[in-house]
Design a protein around this motif. Sequence first.
Motif, PDB file in Angstrom:
ATOM      1  N   ASN A   1       0.533   4.222  -2.781  1.00 40.13           N
ATOM      2  CA  ASN A   1       0.287   5.621  -2.433  1.00 40.13           C
ATOM      3  C   ASN A   1       1.402   6.523  -2.945  1.00 40.13           C
ATOM      4  OD1 ASN A   1      -2.077   4.951  -1.116  1.00 40.13           O
ATOM      5  ND2 ASN A   1      -1.095   4.748   0.891  1.00 40.13           N
TER       6      ASN A   1
ATOM      7  N   LYS B   1       1.242   9.638  -5.822  1.00 37.96           N
ATOM      8  CA  LYS B   1       1.722  11.011  -5.634  1.00 37.96           C
ATOM      9  C   LYS B   1       2.738  11.402  -6.701  1.00 37.96           C
ATOM     10  CE  LYS B   1       0.964  10.910  -0.624  1.00 37.96           C
ATOM     11  NZ  LYS B   1       1.614  10.914   0.712  1.00 37.96           N
TER      12      LYS B   1
ATOM     13  N   GLU C   1       0.822  -1.208   0.000  1.00 39.34           N
ATOM     14  CA  GLU C   1       0.000   0.000   0.000  1.00 39.34           C
ATOM     15  C   GLU C   1       0.854   1.254   0.000  1.00 39.34           C
ATOM     16  OE1 GLU C   1      -3.673   1.817  -0.360  1.00 39.34           O
ATOM     17  OE2 GLU C   1      -3.123  -0.301  -0.445  1.00 39.34           O
ATOM     18  N   ASN C   2       2.007   1.210   0.682  1.00 40.49           N
ATOM     19  CA  ASN C   2       2.897   2.368   0.696  1.00 40.49           C
ATOM     20  C   ASN C   2       3.417   2.676  -0.699  1.00 40.49           C
ATOM     21  OD1 ASN C   2       2.669   2.769   3.480  1.00 40.49           O
ATOM     22  ND2 ASN C   2       4.369   1.376   3.923  1.00 40.49           N
TER      23      ASN C   2
END
Length: 324
Positions: free
Chosen positions: A7, A11, A3-4
């Motif tokens: 994300n 960005k 998930e990191n």
Amino acid sequence: MDENLRNRMGKILNLAYEQDWSKKSFSLHKAQVCAELSSIVYQDVQEYELKKASRIHLVASDLYRSFVRSGKTSSILDALNGVKLDARFFVVRGRYSLVFGTIFNDVVILAVRGTVFRKLWDWKANIDTEKFYLRGGRFEFFPFEFTATDLGRQYFHKGFFESIVPQFESISEQIKEKTNSVSNLKIVWTGHSLGGAMAAIGYAIHSSRNGHMLLADEMPNDAVCAYTFGMPRYCGLGVICGFSGPYHIYRHADVIPTVPLRRMGFSDSNREYELTESGGVAPTERTDAFGIANHIPKLLTSIKSHSIEGYAELIAKGTGKARP
């Protein structure tokens, strides 16, 4: 799924969509996007790399070093497959290089890094055999026409050249598979350290595609620009004068851009920007005065200055946009 990573990639894409990639002029904001993707590519760590990672690979990225020390593998493509991001991705893994492709709108960014099988210091063994001549040398095979310009002194670093150019066909296949049309694509090359040198060569050959240069025939469209970070010298003066070069961003305390030495026949890129501690950049002219010998007493500083995370942090300071 990581998930990191998802994300963070989201960005990075937000930053990428804000840029006009049709403009070829230097942009620190584009450099930020490329630096972040050049950092992401270190997050792909295969089983064979856990045992064979050399010092240059370990100092190139804090994140890569943490993966190797933990003994855990990681795959960018596996982590990004199926996620809902406004982009498509692919990875081309070769023996000497790994290419991570990010496709959004009509833009393709190719982030390159070297694998554990390509060591920076290979050029020390026999500098003559590490020069890949385009014409006039032992590797003559390109169908150049006769012109008033002597191309006989045009050469690339052989090890870097053979690490990326054979990947063109696989890269092209992935781009064609992931896009509805390859016409009017804007292709950007980027990389850090050894990957920067490979990206610079990929960009040089790709952007010079014409009736005389057959190596890049498989690659769709032309490359529009390249951004590299802390890369070693990759060619001689003949290539600098005859081929398009990347925007190379380096730090004064970083030892890697000072090798191979100029006296061995290798030249600086013609578009270089020194990255200051305040995040600013300025065109500069480097010398070998700082050199390897002078780096030895400052080795820890040099190692820290070479990490891609250090480059990305300073560039973020310059753009005023936080790192993703």
